[in-house]
Scaffold this motif. Structure first.
Motif, PDB file in Angstrom:
ATOM      1  N   SER A   1     116.213  26.085  26.097  1.00 43.30           N
ATOM      2  CA  SER A   1     114.851  26.633  26.165  1.00 43.30           C
ATOM      3  C   SER A   1     113.887  25.880  25.257  1.00 43.30           C
ATOM      4  O   SER A   1     112.754  25.620  25.645  1.00 43.30           O
ATOM      5  N   HIS A   2     114.308  25.544  24.056  1.00 40.98           N
ATOM      6  CA  HIS A   2     113.413  24.802  23.152  1.00 40.98           C
ATOM      7  C   HIS A   2     114.188  24.238  21.973  1.00 40.98           C
ATOM      8  O   HIS A   2     115.371  24.547  21.789  1.00 40.98           O
ATOM      9  N   ALA A   3     113.508  23.415  21.163  1.00 44.21           N
ATOM     10  CA  ALA A   3     114.204  22.553  20.203  1.00 44.21           C
ATOM     11  C   ALA A   3     114.388  23.150  18.808  1.00 44.21           C
ATOM     12  O   ALA A   3     114.594  22.409  17.852  1.00 44.21           O
TER      13      ALA A   3
ATOM     14  N   ASP B   1     118.296  27.124  16.087  1.00 44.20           N
ATOM     15  CA  ASP B   1     119.086  28.278  16.536  1.00 44.20           C
ATOM     16  C   ASP B   1     119.166  28.346  18.067  1.00 44.20           C
ATOM     17  O   ASP B   1     119.707  29.307  18.622  1.00 44.20           O
ATOM     18  N   HIS B   2     118.665  27.292  18.738  1.00 42.53           N
ATOM     19  CA  HIS B   2     118.797  27.192  20.202  1.00 42.53           C
ATOM     20  C   HIS B   2     119.470  25.883  20.646  1.00 42.53           C
ATOM     21  O   HIS B   2     119.978  25.795  21.749  1.00 42.53           O
ATOM     22  N   ILE B   3     119.434  24.850  19.775  1.00 43.23           N
ATOM     23  CA  ILE B   3     120.062  23.553  20.132  1.00 43.23           C
ATOM     24  C   ILE B   3     121.144  23.112  19.150  1.00 43.23           C
ATOM     25  O   ILE B   3     121.899  22.182  19.428  1.00 43.23           O
TER      26      ILE B   3
ATOM     27  N   GLY C   1     113.894  32.552  26.319  1.00 50.74           N
ATOM     28  CA  GLY C   1     114.011  31.674  25.159  1.00 50.74           C
ATOM     29  C   GLY C   1     113.270  32.393  24.044  1.00 50.74           C
ATOM     30  O   GLY C   1     113.366  33.623  23.932  1.00 50.74           O
ATOM     31  N   ASP C   2     112.480  31.681  23.246  1.00 50.59           N
ATOM     32  CA  ASP C   2     111.597  32.372  22.308  1.00 50.59           C
ATOM     33  C   ASP C   2     110.202  32.353  22.911  1.00 50.59           C
ATOM     34  O   ASP C   2     109.734  31.316  23.375  1.00 50.59           O
ATOM     35  N   LEU C   3     109.567  33.509  22.883  1.00 52.65           N
ATOM     36  CA  LEU C   3     108.269  33.646  23.510  1.00 52.65           C
ATOM     37  C   LEU C   3     107.167  33.489  22.461  1.00 52.65           C
ATOM     38  O   LEU C   3     107.268  34.057  21.376  1.00 52.65           O
TER      39      LEU C   3
END
Ligand SMILES: [Zn+2]
Length: 464
Positions: A60-62, A65-67, A184-186
């Motif tokens: 979802s994004h860089a 805590d997401h990649i 993802g994170d909004l």
């Protein structure tokens, strides 16, 4: 079709959700657990799904805590495509390299001190294979990623390149496709630099972040006023303002506001140091992605030929010597440094050197997870431990939370309210009490909404 929650379940970090359909396994995000060091160490190494069995990843994004665990999964046999937007790929290359670098330096430091250590989760050598497998997809470009699963990215308005993951899933033998959306994170509506999050008109299932599900942010337009008051107060008494900020996004936002304040003569011309080699590289990535900006920033870049992330009093600090030399300067200045939660990096040196001087101020502008040094500062603990030594906290600690790049309760309710057809909503990426409270509020606002707050490892059957 099954959906299993392998991270960010009743907590904020470690975003990772596994979708199994038509015999294929797709991992939505592959984020690092952060927070309490020992606990995070264990969780990050305890892989709940064999990486060799995953067919594709959708990122979802860089944010880390997401990649942050992608290299670990690739190292342990994941060899499928990693889908992301163009800006996410560019940001990820620097973010992951930086993460590997920090881990390696920490191990070196422990070895030097003769302390017991565990090897890094991954090293710089593990990053190129990740980038090699990244496949970029622009916003609104519907793409079939495995048989029967079509991915479309929508703008999440959270950080540069951030995306809402929208999946149209045709399960073998089914009459109709199932639509699954992962926020993802909004981001927030009305923030500078980025566009607003896009609305999703229809979805059968929703995985929704709830970082600030229990809070309302202050109006962003009040930021400049608050900033102006605090900065002028500290400069008047000859102090330094230390701003811990994530190198990605928050640093660029703070720089954007300081630029405006100086341009309007609201704060005096004092030097501003961005002390983070990573931030220097990331500002460069920002300049390369005009497809992600809102109108105002594009106007500055394209029509006025001005870079809002580079101006007269702003200095990007790259070398360690230059960074250390800031400690010897006894004059008012603003230092923006990473990491944003004060867990590692150059910010620790700046805190160590400045936190016990009552003329100074630590200005918190970002989210501070439980058990981090940043959270201890926000909680006004009278003393804190940095590099094993105890320092009294005599500097002012101030918080400007209007900076958040996360949707707050009203943004989230508004976003969910625009989606038709919801059969179940999974609340993730929020501390347990945020999720529970937000779940209740969401039910009150949207009658009959079926809500689940998954536990780590919990699996759900998804069907029409
Ligand atoms: Zn994020």
């Amino acid at each position: 079709m099954k959906l299993q929650f392998l991270g960010a379940a009743r907590e904020v970090t470690g975003s990772k959700h596994l979708l199994t359909v038509n015999g294929k396994r797709i991992l939505l995000d592959c984020g690092l657990f952060q927070g309490h060091r020992k606990e995070a160490e264990v969780k990050n190494r305890q892989v709940l799904v064999d990486p060799t069995t995953i067919d594709a990843m959708i990122i979802s994004h860089a944010h880390m805590d997401h990649i942050g665990l992608i290299p670990y999964y690739v190292k342990h046999g994941f060899n499928g495509p990693i889908y992301c937007t163009d800006a996410t790929r560019d940001l990820s290359s620097y973010m992951l390299m930086d993460s590997a670098f920090i881990q390696m330096r920490e191990v070196e430091w422990m070895m030097k001190k003769g302390k017991p250590f565990v090897p890094p989760i991954y090293t710089e050598d593990d990053i190129p294979p990740v980038l090699q497998n990244m496949v970029t997809i622009g916003y609104h470009r519907e793409t079939e990623i495995v048989p029967g699963v079509k991915l479309t990215y929508y703008d999440a308005g959270h950080i540069l390149g951030s995306a809402i993951v929208h999946l149209q899933i045709m399960e073998k033998g089914a009459a109709h496709p199932v639509v699954l959306t992962f926020t993802g994170d909004l981001g927030r509506r009305g923030l500078p630099i980025l566009r607003n999050p896009e609305y999703i008109p229809y979805s059968d299932y929703l995985i929704c972040e709830t970082t600030y599900g229990n809070r309302f942010h202050k109006f962003i337009k009040d930021v400049d006023k608050h900033f102006k008051e605090l900065i002028n107060k500290v400069i008047k008494r000859g102090g330094k303002i230390i701003i811990p900020a994530f190198a990605l996004e928050r640093t660029q936002e703070v720089v954007f506001h300081l630029n405006n304040l100086m341009k309007n003569k609201d704060i005096p011309h004092v030097p501003i140091y961005v002390d983070s080699p990573l931030a220097v590289n990331l500002c460069d990535v920002f300049a390369r992605h005009p497809e992600c900006f809102d109108k105002e920033i594009n106007q500055e870049f394209i029509e006025n030929f001005k870079n809002p992330f580079g101006f007269g009093m702003l200095k990007y600090v790259e070398s360690v010597e230059e960074s250390k030399s800031l400690n010897n300067k006894d004059e008012p200045m603003i230092i923006i440094s990473a990491s944003g939660m004060c867990e590692f990096g150059r910010i620790l040196h700046h805190l160590k050197n400045n936190i016990s001087d009552p003329r100074n101020m630590v200005l918190i502008v970002g989210y501070q997870a439980e058990n981090t040094l940043g959270r201890k500062l926000v909680n006004k603990e009278p003393s804190v431990k940095i590099f094993g030594d105890t320092y009294p906290v005599l500097a002012d600690i101030e918080v400007i939370d209007a900076f958040s790049g996360h949707a707050d309760r009203s943004d989230l309710i508004d976003f969910v309210g625009h989606i038709d057809g919801l059969k179940k909503t999974f609340l993730v990426h929020g501390e347990q009490n945020q999720g529970l409270t937000f779940g209740e509020i969401l039910k009150q606002n949207h009658n009959d909404l079926d809500i689940a707050i998954p536990n780590l490892g919990e699996e759900f059957e998804i069907q029409l």
